[in-house]
Design a protein around this motif. Structure first.
Motif, PDB file in Angstrom:
ATOM      1  N   LEU A  17       1.123  -1.185  -0.042  1.00 49.87           N
ATOM      2  CA  LEU A  17       0.095  -0.100   0.040  1.00 49.87           C
ATOM      3  C   LEU A  17       0.636   1.316   0.022  1.00 49.87           C
ATOM      4  N   ASN A  18       2.019   1.186   0.209  1.00 53.17           N
ATOM      5  CA  ASN A  18       2.844   2.143   1.191  1.00 53.17           C
ATOM      6  C   ASN A  18       3.513   2.212  -0.602  1.00 53.17           C
ATOM      7  N   ALA A  19       3.906   1.952  -1.259  1.00 58.24           N
ATOM      8  CA  ALA A  19       4.470   1.580  -3.091  1.00 58.24           C
ATOM      9  C   ALA A  19       3.729   2.442  -4.368  1.00 58.24           C
ATOM     10  N   VAL A  20       4.747   3.590  -3.804  1.00 57.44           N
ATOM     11  CA  VAL A  20       3.762   5.113  -4.186  1.00 57.44           C
ATOM     12  C   VAL A  20       4.666   6.254  -4.831  1.00 57.44           C
ATOM     13  N   ALA A  21       6.822   5.865  -4.425  1.00 55.80           N
ATOM     14  CA  ALA A  21       7.149   6.919  -6.002  1.00 55.80           C
ATOM     15  C   ALA A  21       7.301   6.760  -6.653  1.00 55.80           C
ATOM     16  N   ALA A  22       7.425   7.359  -7.614  1.00 55.99           N
ATOM     17  CA  ALA A  22       7.502   7.016  -8.954  1.00 55.99           C
ATOM     18  C   ALA A  22       8.639   6.331  -8.991  1.00 55.99           C
ATOM     19  N   LYS A  23       9.854   7.909  -8.562  1.00 58.07           N
ATOM     20  CA  LYS A  23      11.443   7.201  -9.172  1.00 58.07           C
ATOM     21  C   LYS A  23      12.163   7.778  -7.916  1.00 58.07           C
ATOM     22  N   PRO A  24      12.296   6.538  -6.808  1.00 56.83           N
ATOM     23  CA  PRO A  24      13.240   7.060  -5.713  1.00 56.83           C
ATOM     24  C   PRO A  24      14.439   7.086  -5.452  1.00 56.83           C
ATOM     25  N   ALA A  25      15.331   7.105  -4.745  1.00 55.61           N
ATOM     26  CA  ALA A  25      16.302   7.248  -4.820  1.00 55.61           C
ATOM     27  C   ALA A  25      17.189   5.460  -4.377  1.00 55.61           C
ATOM     28  N   ASP A  26      18.571   5.283  -4.613  1.00 57.48           N
ATOM     29  CA  ASP A  26      18.710   3.852  -4.477  1.00 57.48           C
ATOM     30  C   ASP A  26      18.523   3.458  -3.225  1.00 57.48           C
ATOM     31  N   ASN A  27      18.649   4.229  -2.359  1.00 55.96           N
ATOM     32  CA  ASN A  27      18.095   3.589  -0.698  1.00 55.96           C
ATOM     33  C   ASN A  27      17.237   4.490  -0.619  1.00 55.96           C
ATOM     34  N   ALA A  28      16.191   4.759  -1.218  1.00 54.95           N
ATOM     35  CA  ALA A  28      15.007   5.195  -1.048  1.00 54.95           C
ATOM     36  C   ALA A  28      13.749   4.779   0.539  1.00 54.95           C
ATOM     37  N   ASP A  32       8.937   1.333  -5.384  1.00 56.39           N
ATOM     38  CA  ASP A  32       8.369   1.596  -6.487  1.00 56.39           C
ATOM     39  C   ASP A  32       7.142   1.357  -6.546  1.00 56.39           C
ATOM     40  N   ALA A  33       6.299   1.746  -7.629  1.00 54.56           N
ATOM     41  CA  ALA A  33       4.544   1.072  -7.635  1.00 54.56           C
ATOM     42  C   ALA A  33       4.649   0.142  -8.235  1.00 54.56           C
ATOM     43  N   SER A  34       3.765  -0.716  -8.573  1.00 55.25           N
ATOM     44  CA  SER A  34       3.078  -1.852  -9.186  1.00 55.25           C
ATOM     45  C   SER A  34       2.594  -2.397  -9.867  1.00 55.25           C
ATOM     46  N   VAL A  35       3.075  -2.845 -11.342  1.00 44.63           N
ATOM     47  CA  VAL A  35       2.096  -2.655 -11.770  1.00 44.63           C
ATOM     48  C   VAL A  35       1.741  -4.087 -12.294  1.00 44.63           C
ATOM     49  N   ILE A  36       0.399  -4.014 -12.867  1.00 40.73           N
ATOM     50  CA  ILE A  36      -0.657  -5.300 -12.915  1.00 40.73           C
ATOM     51  C   ILE A  36      -1.214  -5.570 -14.485  1.00 40.73           C
ATOM     52  N   THR A  37      -0.580  -6.618 -15.189  1.00 42.98           N
ATOM     53  CA  THR A  37      -1.446  -7.017 -16.230  1.00 42.98           C
ATOM     54  C   THR A  37      -2.402  -8.360 -16.345  1.00 42.98           C
ATOM     55  N   GLU A  38      -2.452  -8.177 -17.967  1.00 47.79           N
ATOM     56  CA  GLU A  38      -3.234  -9.039 -17.937  1.00 47.79           C
ATOM     57  C   GLU A  38      -3.397 -10.158 -19.303  1.00 47.79           C
ATOM     58  N   HIS A  39      -2.389 -11.633 -19.230  1.00 46.62           N
ATOM     59  CA  HIS A  39      -2.316 -12.460 -20.376  1.00 46.62           C
ATOM     60  C   HIS A  39      -2.820 -13.332 -20.401  1.00 46.62           C
ATOM     61  N   GLN A  40      -2.681 -14.058 -21.773  1.00 39.85           N
ATOM     62  CA  GLN A  40      -2.577 -15.702 -21.650  1.00 39.85           C
ATOM     63  C   GLN A  40      -1.790 -16.085 -22.213  1.00 39.85           C
ATOM     64  N   GLY A  55       6.476  -5.868  -8.909  1.00 41.28           N
ATOM     65  CA  GLY A  55       6.545  -4.811  -8.828  1.00 41.28           C
ATOM     66  C   GLY A  55       7.296  -4.926  -7.125  1.00 41.28           C
ATOM     67  N   GLU A  56       8.003  -3.817  -6.469  1.00 45.41           N
ATOM     68  CA  GLU A  56       8.872  -3.776  -5.037  1.00 45.41           C
ATOM     69  C   GLU A  56       8.009  -4.139  -4.770  1.00 45.41           C
ATOM     70  N   THR A  57       8.544  -4.529  -3.115  1.00 40.25           N
ATOM     71  CA  THR A  57       8.203  -4.936  -2.038  1.00 40.25           C
ATOM     72  C   THR A  57       9.069  -4.068  -0.140  1.00 40.25           C
ATOM     73  N   GLN A  58       8.248  -3.840   0.084  1.00 42.37           N
ATOM     74  CA  GLN A  58       8.549  -2.988   0.916  1.00 42.37           C
ATOM     75  C   GLN A  58       9.507  -4.139   2.308  1.00 42.37           C
ATOM     76  N   LEU A  59      10.268  -4.425   2.567  1.00 42.66           N
ATOM     77  CA  LEU A  59      10.427  -5.238   4.305  1.00 42.66           C
ATOM     78  C   LEU A  59      11.084  -3.849   5.256  1.00 42.66           C
TER      79      LEU A  59
END
Length: 500
Positions: A17-28, A32-40, A55-59
């Motif tokens: 829920l906190n993945a909102v930064a578009a271009k964070p610094a390396d040690n932000a 990074d925000a997640s992207v969802i796509t649909e495929h087959q 996407g990136e999971t913040q621990l």
């Protein structure tokens, strides 16, 4: 179809829920925000619809401060009714210092990069990224994990990469990622598998120990070890350590066979029979000769030298000069020296030309530079194109910084020869459902199959719950089409046998 970012907040698959930064610094301090796509994709003859979450999971650390940002790509099958009993497989590669690109785009994932299967160089772009009809997505949801310092994953807040680069450190942060992922996707009651390649197999064993080694137990149903190395004494050439010479010999025999450096009679035996003969020699006469050292009787020495020449394809005069001890790197350079060629380490079917044909060691690994351009181009193209990832950060396929700064020290005080194999024996004893699958390439001079066999035969591992399979290819055996098809079938049966 790409979903707009606003829709992510309504989905149950949001990584953070906190993945909102578009271009964070390396040690932000934000992910990074997640992207969802649909495929087959069509797998094993059936059309499979799926959702990809990149996407990136913040621990957070134990003080709830930013600790690490682990980048992953998760795939969920969507054309069947969701079930808590559907397996999920966490997949990673090794190095240490490698992203999960190889297993992602070579074997498990829904897309596959096509490279020459006959040990030829991959050349330059454009490369073909195709639907992977052998993907495991039909039988398991998949999570491809890039450890800190690889892919887009990174240290966060006050932490640095070196805080995560070690056997224990790496297992600890990935175990936390698994726990957070299970929370966010409500998959605690799903069958859980780990799949690793190369050092990723050692990572899998250490991670199993981290996950189910305490009262906060995340039980694992099984591990899939692709080109395994668990006991590093089998890969460290050092005076007084005979293990590598014994463990590598059958792979050298397979390589000599492939390149036509064995007698007509041995060639008529076929690859598997010739390899089996080399196993028996390595385990008996050769092992005893190495152990005897200078005590070896001259007649026994001559007999062993003759057999060693038979199985390695090297002449007896050379074997005299190296005192019956042929290392993998020396073998790679020596076998085809008369042709001014060197054979590959990851896959000894490959050959390359060095600047100095008379040198002691190869300039580079032809089976490495034979595929790396295709995989590097493919993962960047795929993430940014089909999956819609927009970060400007560099994707690290293989990091030398991670490898050179890796902490090999373990709790049991083994800074030189790491051995995580006992963790698998312990996991079997404490988890009656825990099973092990091991895939071996006959032409793998990086993690030789006989060394793996010797490891599995020891370390308290129950061989009855271990499935060993072999393929006429190398470390990444899936680059060879027939090996890929067989490996995919073997893995699918491994999943399905758990249901029986």
């Amino acid at each position: 179809m790409r979903l707009p970012l606003q829709c992510l907040l309504l989905g149950s698959l949001l990584l953070s829920l906190n993945a909102v930064a578009a271009k964070p610094a390396d040690n932000a301090a934000t992910a990074d925000a997640s992207v969802i796509t649909e495929h087959q994709v069509k797998i094993n003859g059936d059309t499979v619809r799926y959702r990809a979450v990149a996407g990136e999971t913040q621990l957070s650390d134990d003080k709830e401060q930013p600790w690490a940002g682990i980048y992953s790509v998760s795939y969920f099958r969507t054309d069947i009714r969701p079930s808590e009993y559907r397996p999920v497989t966490f997949v990673f590669n090794g190095g240490p210092g490698s992203a999960s690109v190889w297993l992602h785009l070579g074997l498990y994932g829904p897309k596959r990069i096509e490279v020459p299967g006959d040990a030829k160089d991959d050349g330059a772009a454009p490369f073909r990224l195709i639907d992977n009809t052998h993907s495991m997505l039909d039988v398991s949801d998949l999570v491809f994990i890039d450890p800190v310092g690889t892919g887009y994953s990174r240290a966060m807040g006050e932490y640095q990469g070196k805080d995560f680069w070690g056997v224990k450190e790496d297992a600890r942060v990935l175990a936390e990622f698994v726990r957070v992922w299970l929370n966010e996707h409500d998959r605690w009651n799903s069958p859980k598998y780990l799949a690793g390649e190369s050092y990723g197999t050692a990572r899998a064993a250490a991670l199993v120990n981290q996950l189910q080694g305490g009262w906060t137990d995340i039980a694992v149903n099984g591990v899939m070890l692709i080109s395994s190395i668990l006991d590093f004494s089998h890969a460290r050439y050092q005076p007084g350590n005979h293990q590598p010479y014994i463990g590598y010999l059958p792979t050298m025999a397979a390589t000599a066979f492939y390149h036509g450096k064995v007698s007509a009679a041995d060639n008529a035996m076929g690859l598997e029979a010739f390899v089996e003969a080399s196993r028996q020699f390595a385990l008996n006469d050769y092992a005893l000769a190495l152990l005897a050292g200078s005590r070896l009787d001259p007649k026994q020495y001559q007999a062993v030298r003759k057999q060693l020449a038979r199985f390695t394809g090297l002449d007896e005069a050379y074997l005299d000069r190296v005192n019956l001890r042929v290392s993998g790197p020396r073998f790679s350079k020596q076998l085809l020296r008369a042709q001014d060629l060197t054979v590959g380490r990851l896959d000894s079917r490959y050959t390359g030309k060095d600047y100095d044909a008379g040198g002691e060691y190869a300039d580079n690994d032809p089976s490495g530079y034979g595929i790396d351009a295709a995989y590097t181009a493919a993962i960047n193209h795929y993430l940014r194109g089909e999956l819609g990832v927009t970060t400007s950060r560099r994707f690290n396929v293989l990091s030398g910084d991670v490898y050179s700064n890796w902490n090999w020290e373990m709790d049991n005080g083994q800074p030189k020869y790491v051995n995580v194999a006992p963790y698998l024996g312990k996991a079997q004893r404490e988890n009656s459902d825990f099973r092990i699958f091991v895939a071996n390439g006959y032409f793998d001079l990086a993690t030789p199959f006989f060394a793996t066999e010797n490891t599995i035969a020891d370390n308290g591992i129950d061989a009855k719950r271990v499935e060993m399979q072999y393929y006429p290819s190398g470390h990444m055996m899936y680059v060879e089409p027939q090996s890929l098809a067989k490996l995919a079938d073997d893995l699918r049966r491994f999943y399905q046998s758990a249901e029986e």
